[in-house]
Design a protein around this motif. Structure first.
Motif, mmCIF file in Angstrom:
data_model
loop_
_atom_site.group_PDB
_atom_site.id
_atom_site.type_symbol
_atom_site.label_atom_id
_atom_site.label_comp_id
_atom_site.label_asym_id
_atom_site.label_seq_id
_atom_site.Cartn_x
_atom_site.Cartn_y
_atom_site.Cartn_z
ATOM 1 N N ARG A 26 0.815 -1.214 0.000
ATOM 2 C CA ARG A 26 0.000 0.000 0.000
ATOM 3 C C ARG A 26 0.852 1.269 0.000
ATOM 4 O O ARG A 26 0.439 2.286 0.562
ATOM 5 C CB ARG A 26 -0.987 0.003 1.166
ATOM 6 N N ILE A 27 2.019 1.185 -0.592
ATOM 7 C CA ILE A 27 2.835 2.379 -0.824
ATOM 8 C C ILE A 27 2.984 2.513 -2.334
ATOM 9 O O ILE A 27 3.433 1.586 -2.995
ATOM 10 C CB ILE A 27 4.220 2.282 -0.177
ATOM 11 N N PHE A 28 2.609 3.657 -2.852
ATOM 12 C CA PHE A 28 2.636 3.861 -4.288
ATOM 13 C C PHE A 28 3.764 4.820 -4.646
ATOM 14 O O PHE A 28 4.196 5.625 -3.847
ATOM 15 C CB PHE A 28 1.285 4.388 -4.769
ATOM 16 N N SER A 29 4.230 4.709 -5.840
ATOM 17 C CA SER A 29 5.285 5.589 -6.350
ATOM 18 C C SER A 29 6.516 5.567 -5.460
ATOM 19 O O SER A 29 7.028 6.605 -5.035
ATOM 20 C CB SER A 29 4.769 7.034 -6.472
ATOM 21 N N ILE A 30 6.993 4.365 -5.192
ATOM 22 C CA ILE A 30 8.193 4.217 -4.364
ATOM 23 C C ILE A 30 9.403 4.734 -5.126
ATOM 24 O O ILE A 30 9.610 4.415 -6.297
ATOM 25 C CB ILE A 30 8.405 2.745 -3.982
ATOM 26 N N SER A 31 10.184 5.562 -4.467
ATOM 27 C CA SER A 31 11.423 6.028 -5.080
ATOM 28 C C SER A 31 12.624 5.266 -4.516
ATOM 29 O O SER A 31 13.341 4.603 -5.238
ATOM 30 C CB SER A 31 11.601 7.540 -4.868
ATOM 31 N N ALA A 32 12.836 5.349 -3.225
ATOM 32 C CA ALA A 32 14.002 4.701 -2.637
ATOM 33 C C ALA A 32 13.587 3.684 -1.576
ATOM 34 O O ALA A 32 12.564 3.856 -0.906
ATOM 35 C CB ALA A 32 14.929 5.735 -2.004
ATOM 36 N N MET A 33 14.394 2.647 -1.456
ATOM 37 C CA MET A 33 14.206 1.650 -0.397
ATOM 38 C C MET A 33 15.568 1.412 0.241
ATOM 39 O O MET A 33 16.577 1.305 -0.476
ATOM 40 C CB MET A 33 13.653 0.347 -0.961
ATOM 41 N N GLY A 34 15.595 1.338 1.547
ATOM 42 C CA GLY A 34 16.887 1.182 2.182
ATOM 43 C C GLY A 34 16.807 0.585 3.567
ATOM 44 O O GLY A 34 15.724 0.208 4.039
ATOM 45 N N TRP A 35 17.969 0.489 4.170
ATOM 46 C CA TRP A 35 18.095 -0.074 5.507
ATOM 47 C C TRP A 35 18.904 0.865 6.400
ATOM 48 O O TRP A 35 19.926 1.416 5.975
ATOM 49 C CB TRP A 35 18.806 -1.431 5.448
ATOM 50 N N TYR A 36 18.430 1.021 7.606
ATOM 51 C CA TYR A 36 19.131 1.748 8.656
ATOM 52 C C TYR A 36 19.340 0.778 9.815
ATOM 53 O O TYR A 36 18.707 -0.278 9.885
ATOM 54 C CB TYR A 36 18.308 2.941 9.137
ATOM 55 N N ARG A 37 20.215 1.168 10.727
ATOM 56 C CA ARG A 37 20.389 0.351 11.930
ATOM 57 C C ARG A 37 20.642 1.251 13.136
ATOM 58 O O ARG A 37 21.119 2.380 12.991
ATOM 59 C CB ARG A 37 21.524 -0.654 11.762
ATOM 60 N N GLN A 38 20.308 0.710 14.288
ATOM 61 C CA GLN A 38 20.530 1.440 15.538
ATOM 62 C C GLN A 38 21.043 0.476 16.589
ATOM 63 O O GLN A 38 20.346 -0.474 16.969
ATOM 64 C CB GLN A 38 19.245 2.122 16.018
ATOM 65 N N ALA A 39 22.266 0.726 17.021
ATOM 66 C CA ALA A 39 22.867 -0.067 18.084
ATOM 67 C C ALA A 39 22.539 0.576 19.421
ATOM 68 O O ALA A 39 22.247 1.780 19.485
ATOM 69 C CB ALA A 39 24.375 -0.144 17.885
ATOM 70 N N PRO A 40 22.590 -0.181 20.514
ATOM 71 C CA PRO A 40 22.276 0.374 21.843
ATOM 72 C C PRO A 40 23.148 1.584 22.153
ATOM 73 O O PRO A 40 24.369 1.545 21.988
ATOM 74 C CB PRO A 40 22.585 -0.787 22.784
ATOM 75 N N GLY A 41 22.501 2.664 22.574
ATOM 76 C CA GLY A 41 23.222 3.864 22.948
ATOM 77 C C GLY A 41 23.729 4.697 21.797
ATOM 78 O O GLY A 41 24.437 5.690 22.006
#
Length: 115
Positions: A26-41
């Motif tokens: 249900r997302i239309f006209s996708i431009s970018a797809m990516g990954w982020y991460r968050q380590a503790p602190g």
């Protein structure tokens, strides 16, 4: 309702591999797809992004080890992670942007690398 469903996280020994996937619905006209991460602190950081036209960008810390790919027909993005190290331990979040500059986030998947 927009949904980003992530899978593929887990526990792996140093030097091992994991593959993350994220399917957007249900997302239309996708431009970018990516990954982020968050380590503790730590702050959330960009890991890799696949922009329109096939352009990709990687954080220096993962270049040569991680590969991002997309299946546009399935609105799915993958992150192949090889040679994992303990410092890669984090919660990994899928991120999708559309051409109206809206951004959507997945719920996060835990990746733990043991030494």
């Amino acid at each position: 309702q927009v949904q980003l469903v992530e899978s593929g996280g887990g526990l792996v020994q140093a030097g091992g591999s994991l593959r993350l996937s994220c399917e957007a619905s249900r997302i239309f006209s996708i431009s970018a797809m990516g990954w982020y991460r968050q380590a503790p602190g730590k702050q959330r950081e960009l890991v890799a992004v696949s922009a329109s036209g096939g352009r990709t960008h990687y954080a220096d810390s993962v270049k040569g080890r991680f590969t991002i790919s997309r299946e546009n027909a399935k609105n799915t993005v993958y992150l192949q992670m090889n040679s994992l190290q303990p410092e890669d331990t984090a919660v990994y979040y899928c991120n999708v942007a559309d051409y109206n500059d809206r951004q959507y986030w997945g719920q996060g998947t835990q990746v733990t690398v043991s030494s």
